[in-house]
Write a protein that holds these residues in place. Sequence first.
Motif, short mmCIF file in Angstrom:
data_model
loop_
_atom_site.label_atom_id
_atom_site.label_comp_id
_atom_site.label_asym_id
_atom_site.label_seq_id
_atom_site.Cartn_x
_atom_site.Cartn_y
_atom_site.Cartn_z
N THR A 107 0.81 -1.22 0.00
CA THR A 107 0.00 0.00 0.00
C THR A 107 0.85 1.27 0.00
N GLY A 108 2.16 1.13 0.18
CA GLY A 108 3.02 2.31 0.33
C GLY A 108 3.26 2.67 1.79
N ASP A 109 2.64 1.94 2.71
CA ASP A 109 2.81 2.19 4.15
C ASP A 109 3.92 1.29 4.69
N ILE A 110 4.88 1.90 5.41
CA ILE A 110 6.08 1.22 5.89
C ILE A 110 6.19 1.41 7.40
N GLU A 111 6.60 0.36 8.08
CA GLU A 111 6.87 0.39 9.52
C GLU A 111 8.19 -0.32 9.75
N GLY A 112 8.97 0.15 10.73
CA GLY A 112 10.19 -0.58 11.04
C GLY A 112 11.21 0.25 11.77
N GLY A 113 12.37 -0.38 12.00
CA GLY A 113 13.47 0.27 12.68
C GLY A 113 14.66 -0.66 12.76
N VAL A 114 15.76 -0.17 13.30
CA VAL A 114 16.94 -1.00 13.51
C VAL A 114 16.92 -1.53 14.94
N HIS A 115 16.89 -2.87 15.07
CA HIS A 115 16.84 -3.52 16.38
C HIS A 115 18.26 -3.86 16.84
N HIS A 116 18.51 -3.61 18.11
CA HIS A 116 19.82 -3.93 18.70
C HIS A 116 19.62 -4.88 19.88
N HIS A 117 20.25 -6.05 19.80
CA HIS A 117 20.27 -7.01 20.90
C HIS A 117 21.68 -7.00 21.50
N PRO A 118 21.82 -6.72 22.79
CA PRO A 118 23.14 -6.81 23.41
C PRO A 118 23.58 -8.26 23.52
N PRO A 119 24.86 -8.51 23.78
CA PRO A 119 25.34 -9.89 23.93
C PRO A 119 24.57 -10.65 25.00
N GLU A 120 24.43 -11.97 24.76
CA GLU A 120 23.76 -12.90 25.66
C GLU A 120 22.27 -12.59 25.82
N SER A 121 21.65 -12.07 24.78
CA SER A 121 20.21 -11.82 24.82
C SER A 121 19.46 -13.14 24.75
N PRO A 122 18.33 -13.27 25.44
CA PRO A 122 17.55 -14.51 25.39
C PRO A 122 16.82 -14.66 24.06
N ARG A 123 16.48 -15.88 23.76
CA ARG A 123 15.71 -16.18 22.56
C ARG A 123 14.31 -15.56 22.65
N GLY A 124 13.78 -15.18 21.48
CA GLY A 124 12.41 -14.71 21.43
C GLY A 124 11.43 -15.86 21.32
N TRP A 125 10.21 -15.57 20.91
CA TRP A 125 9.18 -16.59 20.77
C TRP A 125 8.72 -16.63 19.31
N PRO A 126 8.39 -17.81 18.79
CA PRO A 126 7.95 -17.89 17.39
C PRO A 126 6.67 -17.09 17.15
N HIS A 127 6.67 -16.33 16.09
CA HIS A 127 5.52 -15.53 15.70
C HIS A 127 5.53 -15.41 14.18
N ASN A 128 4.40 -15.04 13.59
CA ASN A 128 4.33 -15.02 12.12
C ASN A 128 4.20 -13.64 11.52
N ASP A 129 4.07 -12.59 12.35
CA ASP A 129 3.96 -11.19 11.90
C ASP A 129 2.68 -10.87 11.13
N LEU A 130 1.72 -11.79 11.07
CA LEU A 130 0.46 -11.49 10.39
C LEU A 130 -0.42 -10.72 11.36
N ALA A 131 -0.05 -9.46 11.56
CA ALA A 131 -0.66 -8.61 12.58
C ALA A 131 -1.22 -7.35 11.95
N PRO A 132 -2.22 -6.73 12.58
CA PRO A 132 -2.80 -5.50 12.04
C PRO A 132 -1.87 -4.30 12.25
N ALA A 133 -2.10 -3.28 11.46
CA ALA A 133 -1.37 -2.02 11.59
C ALA A 133 -2.27 -0.90 11.08
N TRP A 134 -2.33 0.18 11.81
CA TRP A 134 -3.19 1.31 11.46
C TRP A 134 -2.33 2.49 11.01
#
Length: 264
Positions: A107-134
């Motif tokens: 649609t021309g609509d963009i969301e995002g950023g640069v993510h920074h994880h410091p050393p020894e960061s814990p694992r995240g959780w599985p997700h599919n990103d099929l989420a709403p955005a306004w």
Amino acid sequence: MTGVMESPAPALPGWFTELFAHRRWVRRATPFPHVYVRDVFVDEFYQRLSAEYQRVRRDRSADFHEVQKNYSADSISLTKLQSGPLALFSSREWHDLIAGVAGVPGTGDIEGGVHHHPPESPRGWPHNDLAPAWFAGELPAPDTTQLPGDTVDIQSGAREPGVAARELVRGVAIMFYLANEPNWNAGDGGETALFAHVNGRFDPAPDLLVPPLNNSMVIFECTPRSWHTFAGENVHDRNCLVMWLHRPKSEAVRRWGEGHIVEW
């Protein structure tokens, strides 16, 4: 199964295509369809992107914020990176290239950023990103893009009376790795984990690990099957530009049903 595709598209302007190191990007079918690219940009431009992020990280620490509660990364939004080389990722040329590669008319609509994880960061959780955005206002013109603003909450659509907004769904996810340890080796952690199945299991073993190699990228359509997460256990800082293109909610509902859209 893998295949090689030609990209960027020749219809894009010369100044833009000249930034890319090559046009052979790899399309993989498993564990779910995605595109993987090594050496995305020519070295000169990649070094400019990396140096700019390192400068921002050093000089603009107040612009970084927690990505999500109980998630180990902080981030600077693309809305705060509208000058300098990192502004490329908000451009219509970049949007149209990625939309064409993914086969999703954005649609021309963009969301995002640069993510920074410091050393020894814990694992995240599985997700599919099929989420709403306004997003506020009307559909962006064909030669422009729109980033999230202050007048509409991107997750809930909350806004003042009289403020128009459109409910969209994330359509394409992009992860571009930059400013990381240049001599990353297997075992150093910090990969992006991709999964073929989750099936209610909270912590399944990944089917594929995408390493955080500088100037590399993974792209995939956001679907009910696009399970992924940050793998954690990183020895070094891990930096990754994470961004999404969007599609109308009606299109996602027609394709998968409203029940597959994951509310925040």
